[in-house]
Scaffold this active site. Structure first.
Site, PDB file in Angstrom:
ATOM      1  N   LYS A 107     -38.165  47.396 -19.749  1.00  0.00           N
ATOM      2  CA  LYS A 107     -37.891  47.075 -18.351  1.00  0.00           C
ATOM      3  C   LYS A 107     -39.176  46.995 -17.522  1.00  0.00           C
ATOM      4  O   LYS A 107     -39.206  46.380 -16.467  1.00  0.00           O
ATOM      5  CB  LYS A 107     -36.972  48.127 -17.727  1.00  0.00           C
ATOM      6  CG  LYS A 107     -35.653  48.380 -18.436  1.00  0.00           C
ATOM      7  CD  LYS A 107     -34.672  47.252 -18.290  1.00  0.00           C
ATOM      8  CE  LYS A 107     -33.245  47.656 -18.621  1.00  0.00           C
ATOM      9  NZ  LYS A 107     -33.012  47.870 -20.054  1.00  0.00           N
TER      10      LYS A 107
HETATM   11  C1  LIG Z   1     -32.013  47.529 -20.919  1.00  0.00           C
HETATM   12  C2  LIG Z   1     -32.242  47.790 -22.334  1.00  0.00           C
HETATM   13  C3  LIG Z   1     -31.666  46.995 -23.319  1.00  0.00           C
HETATM   14  C4  LIG Z   1     -30.720  45.858 -23.013  1.00  0.00           C
HETATM   15  O1  LIG Z   1     -31.300  44.803 -22.303  1.00  0.00           O
HETATM   16  P1  LIG Z   1     -30.359  43.802 -21.479  1.00  0.00           P
HETATM   17  O2  LIG Z   1     -31.274  42.909 -20.759  1.00  0.00           O
HETATM   18  O3  LIG Z   1     -29.570  44.669 -20.543  1.00  0.00           O
HETATM   19  O4  LIG Z   1     -29.493  43.118 -22.464  1.00  0.00           O
HETATM   20  C5  LIG Z   1     -31.962  47.284 -24.635  1.00  0.00           C
HETATM   21  N1  LIG Z   1     -32.758  48.318 -24.973  1.00  0.00           N
HETATM   22  C6  LIG Z   1     -33.319  49.104 -24.041  1.00  0.00           C
HETATM   23  C7  LIG Z   1     -34.160  50.248 -24.468  1.00  0.00           C
HETATM   24  C8  LIG Z   1     -33.103  48.871 -22.699  1.00  0.00           C
HETATM   25  O5  LIG Z   1     -33.660  49.647 -21.777  1.00  0.00           O
END
Ligand SMILES: *Cc1c(COP(=O)(O)O)cnc(C)c1O
Length: 493
Positions: A107
């Site tokens: 993120k």
């Molecule tokens: C947010 C997240 C995901 C999923 O990503 P999306 O964009 O919501 O599909 C997968 N793994 C981790 C560690 C995340 O923080």
């Protein structure tokens, strides 16, 4: 360029779309001309990571000025490497490490950027009141958003996370967050409840006289915000450029990407990169036991009326994957009425059926697999023993999907597996998976994992144990709107 709502009832320039987060009709902002506007993707691949991000963001958000400076401020010195997201060879395949940013989660790639975009958009549009950023998190968005927005002038950030639904380290990262403009609160419910609560708060607060009088505006740090999604296209290019440099592929060769999926933002960014010309082959959607997307691709029915599982990959514990709405818009050639009726049926009845001829179009580009926690743990253990690579439980879901995919479609197209979190965010699960004993608290587990594997603990995760807990609020699902109002009045008085 004009962004429009997937549900047809709103339009906005890029700067406004970033500030609004979600369209007034409840839809998500999309660029209907995405595939038509010329983009020199071949030139993009010759740039370094920062250059790739900058070029893409200029293209996707053309009316936000000064993108070179914004990108530099967002990324310079914040990530462990200048490549931002290093590509690591693991066996026959490649792992794209997206978690080398300040909070050890993928993120960070987008949320390092979003505050820069919001600030620039506010200045450009002459908005003087505070921008209130409402965020629902399944674990990682919260901390990455707090890291990006804390003490950013003109902004205020709220983070809501599911009580008991995030890992101990994820919780510690959030509840120790400092900053004058931050509120962190647990909600008695799951991520979908938090996300629905935030969407309702948008609707309820958008017309709130008191807030409007004070000049407050609302935005979102979730991937429903196009300003959150746009910075995520970059690493698909970064990985492709690395494969070119390595001589593994020639320009134009297809590369398949495997994506651990929750809200469908990450994988949608890959699909958008393909629309801009990047030679993406298939996109493999990897889910945990909450296999709503696997079933959707198989049957054409999106059905959230099912048990919700809390798994070892909590950031993917999601039954309503918001960004799928953008894909439905694109694959139906912008049929807003269809999208609206599907989304209304989902809200009202808990499911919808997507037309079969459009499902066929989707299946031509996507594959989907899912696995259980036990299968994920087995995968972490095998990868460690056989390749000496330590991965977290989210990445493990993708590694497992990559194996299923290879079995079903053998071939020599390179496979890039997106790795979304540091194993040290989930030390107990990872330790158990590689045959260690998950004893003591999460910090003891971090130490045990480090001494067993020799993989270094990210400095900022290790430092968490010294920090004070600053946020202790726990509320019910129905209390979110009054809670936000109370906190805002307190802050403004
Ligand atoms: C947010 C997240 C995901 C999923 O990503 P999306 O964009 O919501 O599909 C997968 N793994 C981790 C560690 C995340 O923080």
């Amino acid at each position: 360029m004009v962004y429009i709502s997937t549900r047809g009832g709103a339009s906005a320039g890029a700067a406004e779309a970033v500030l609004r987060g979600i369209a007034a009709d409840g839809g998500l902002f999309v660029d209907p001309m995405l595939a038509q506007e010329p983009f020199d993707w071949q030139h993009c691949l010759t740039l370094d990571a920062l250059g790739i991000q900058t070029m893409l963001l200029k293209h996707l958000l053309p009316d936000i000025d000064g993108m070179d400076g914004l990108c530099r401020r967002a990324y310079d010195g914040k990530f462990e490497t200048d490549e931002l997201t290093p590509l690591v060879r693991v066996g026959e395949d490649y792992v794209l490490e997206l978690f080398r940013g300040p909070t050890s989660a993928f993120k960070d790639v987008a949320l390092s950027m979003l505050p820069q975009l919001v600030t620039a958009a506010r200045t450009q549009r002459g908005e003087r009141g505070e921008c209130v950023v409402l965020t629902a998190t399944s674990g990682d968005t919260g901390k990455a958003a707090l890291e990006g927005f804390h003490d950013v002038p003109g902004t205020r950030i709220f983070v809501f996370y599911p009580h008991g639904g995030v890992s101990a380290i994820q919780r510690a990262q959030m509840v120790t967050q400092e900053g004058k403009n931050v509120t962190v609160c647990a909600v008695r419910g799951n991520f979908d409840d938090c996300q629905t609560g935030v969407k309702k708060a948008f609707a309820a607060l958008a017309g709130d006289e008191e807030l409007l009088c004070r000049g407050l505006s609302l935005s979102s740090a979730n991937s429903i915000n196009i300003g959150r999604l746009a910075p995520q296209l970059g690493y698909y290019f970064i990985a492709y450029a690395a494969l070119l440099r390595e001589g593994r592929i020639a320009l134009g060769d297809k590369v398949d990407y495997v994506v651990p999926t929750g809200n469908f933002g990450d994988i949608l960014a890959g699909w958008m990169a393909k629309r801009l010309g990047l030679p993406v082959g298939r996109l493999v959607c990897a889910s945990n036991a909450n296999r709503v997307l696997t079933d959707f691709f198989e049957t054409g029915v999106y059905d959230r009326r099912r048990d919700f599982y809390r798994t070892d990959s909590p950031s993917m514990d999601i039954l309503v994957s918001s960004n799928l709405e953008r894909l439905l818009f694109y694959v139906s050639d912008g049929d807003c009425a269809l999208v609206r009726s599907c989304m209304e049926q989902l809200a009202r009845e808990g499911f919808y059926r997507f037309p079969e001829e459009l499902m066929e179009k989707l299946r031509a580009e996507f594959s989907a697999y899912c696995c259980t926690d036990a299968e994920g743990a087995e995968t972490i253990g095998a990868l460690w023993r056989e390749e000496g690579y330590l991965c977290d439980p989210h990445t493990a879901v993708a590694v497992r999907a990559a194996q299923d995919y290879r079995r079903e479609r053998p071939g020599d197209v390179p496979l890039v597996i997106l790795s979304t979190a540091s194993p040290y965010k989930f030390p107990g699960a990872v330790l158990g998976a590689i045959g260690g004993r998950a004893e003591g608290d999460e910090y003891a587990q971090m130490d045990a994992l480090a001494s067993l594997t020799g993989v270094p603990v990210p400095r900022r995760l290790a430092a968490l144990r010294e920090k004070d807990v600053l946020h202790r609020d726990v509320i019910g699902i129905d209390e979110m709107i009054p809670y936000i109002k109370t906190k805002l009045s307190e802050a403004l008085s």
